[in-house]
Motif scaffolding. Structure first.
Motif, short mmCIF file in Angstrom:
data_model
loop_
_atom_site.label_atom_id
_atom_site.label_comp_id
_atom_site.label_asym_id
_atom_site.label_seq_id
_atom_site.Cartn_x
_atom_site.Cartn_y
_atom_site.Cartn_z
N ALA A 50 0.70 -1.19 -0.01
CA ALA A 50 0.20 0.00 0.06
C ALA A 50 0.67 1.15 0.10
O ALA A 50 0.45 2.30 0.31
N GLY A 51 2.05 0.88 -0.34
CA GLY A 51 3.00 2.35 -0.07
C GLY A 51 2.95 3.20 -1.34
O GLY A 51 3.63 4.22 -1.35
N GLN A 64 2.65 -0.79 8.95
CA GLN A 64 3.43 -1.95 9.21
C GLN A 64 4.35 -2.05 8.35
O GLN A 64 4.11 -2.41 7.05
N GLN A 65 5.76 -1.99 8.55
CA GLN A 65 6.70 -2.77 7.53
C GLN A 65 6.77 -4.10 7.62
O GLN A 65 6.73 -4.74 8.77
N GLY A 113 7.33 4.96 1.58
CA GLY A 113 6.21 4.73 1.00
C GLY A 113 4.98 4.66 1.73
O GLY A 113 3.76 5.19 1.70
N GLY A 114 5.06 3.66 2.80
CA GLY A 114 4.07 3.38 3.57
C GLY A 114 3.49 4.57 4.57
O GLY A 114 2.36 4.77 4.72
N VAL A 149 -1.83 0.01 6.62
CA VAL A 149 -0.82 0.09 5.22
C VAL A 149 0.31 -0.94 5.60
O VAL A 149 1.10 -0.63 6.47
N ALA A 150 0.54 -2.00 4.78
CA ALA A 150 1.45 -2.94 5.19
C ALA A 150 2.43 -2.69 3.88
O ALA A 150 1.91 -2.95 2.57
N ASP A 151 3.70 -2.66 3.96
CA ASP A 151 4.41 -2.39 2.86
C ASP A 151 6.01 -2.64 3.16
O ASP A 151 6.23 -2.40 4.47
#
Length: 259
Positions: A14-15, A60-61, A42-43, A35-37
């Motif tokens: 989602a980034g 969340q990375q 970007g996230g 938002v996981a990326d």
């Protein structure tokens, strides 16, 4: 009308691009968005855009090829929000896949399969228990028109074909638990990834003449399809492969029949 009011959605990749478009649309429609990326820059930017528009999101990375990352993503989301209502498996790669089969390296093949297919498997594996406990949920997998035979990118097409088959299996296995699984099959969409691939010569995107409409897709076009599949409006829709390609597949089929 907030079509996702009160729902908690995890969106991978989602980034930027399609994933960001989906995240922004879901937040606009009332969902809490995770938002996981793999990219913090970007996230976090996606989260800032959502919050600036009045939505709720956190970053969340995650490397979707690592089981421990994905398991942590699911656990952290449940601890923070209490449930997971929607999972959108969007994270994927496509560059470097223009060679003929006998020229594709094992490393290139494995990289595409790990991100595009195993990543979807990991996310479903660790999110499905939360949906079972919740009593239902919606999984939206981003496949590709390539899964239906559009284009020559062998490893990419195989990975997305696997996503389509996995989607149908999930729909069959979990339907009795009120969990739906559907896939979106985008055609040509203008994203940073597709622009970079065109620039370095690893992807030749379909010309406008090969589409039924007079433009390529935008992330928002895919976001609206994902919104429908995530919402209760599609509660009788599961195991579907939704083609969102500007008519490219149909036009190619007509051209094939006429030649």
């Amino acid at each position: 009308m907030n079509r996702l009011q009160g729902k908690v959605s995890i969106i991978t990749g989602a980034g930027s691009g399609i994933g960001r478009g989906i995240a922004e649309k879901f937040a606009e429609e009332g969902s809490i968005v995770v938002v996981a990326d793999a990219s913090p820059a970007g996230g976090e930017e996606t989260v800032e855009l959502i919050r600036a528009a009045g939505g709720t999101a956190n970053f969340q990375q995650v490397d979707v090829t690592k089981a421990e990352d994905v398991e942590r993503l699911a656990q952290d989301t449940i601890e923070r929000y209490g449930e997971i209502s929607v999972l959108v498996n969007n994270a994927g790669i496509s560059s470097g896949d223009t060679l003929r089969i006998h020229e594709v390296t094992e490393e290139a093949w494995d990289r595409i399969m790990n991100v595009n297919l195993k990543g979807v498997f990991f996310c479903c594996k660790y999110v499905l228990p939360a949906m079972l406990e919740r009593g239902g949920g919606s999984i939206v997998n981003i496949a590709s028109a390539a899964a239906m035979g559009m284009g020559p990118r062998a490893a990419y097409a195989a990975s997305k074909g696997g996503v389509a088959s996995l989607t149908r299996s999930i729909a069959f296995q979990y339907g009795e638990y009120n969990i739906r699984a559907n896939a979106i099959c985008p055609g040509p969409v203008d994203t940073p990834m597709s622009r970079a691939a065109r620039a370095n010569g690893t992807y030749k995107q379909a010309p406008i003449v090969d589409l039924c409409v007079d433009r390529r897709g935008e992330p928002e076009d895919i976001a609206y399809a994902a919104l429908y599949l995530a919402s209760d409006e599609s509660k009788y829709v599961t195991s579907d492969m939704m083609l969102v390609d500007g008519g490219a597949m149909r036009l190619r089929a007509e051209q094939f029949r006429n030649n």
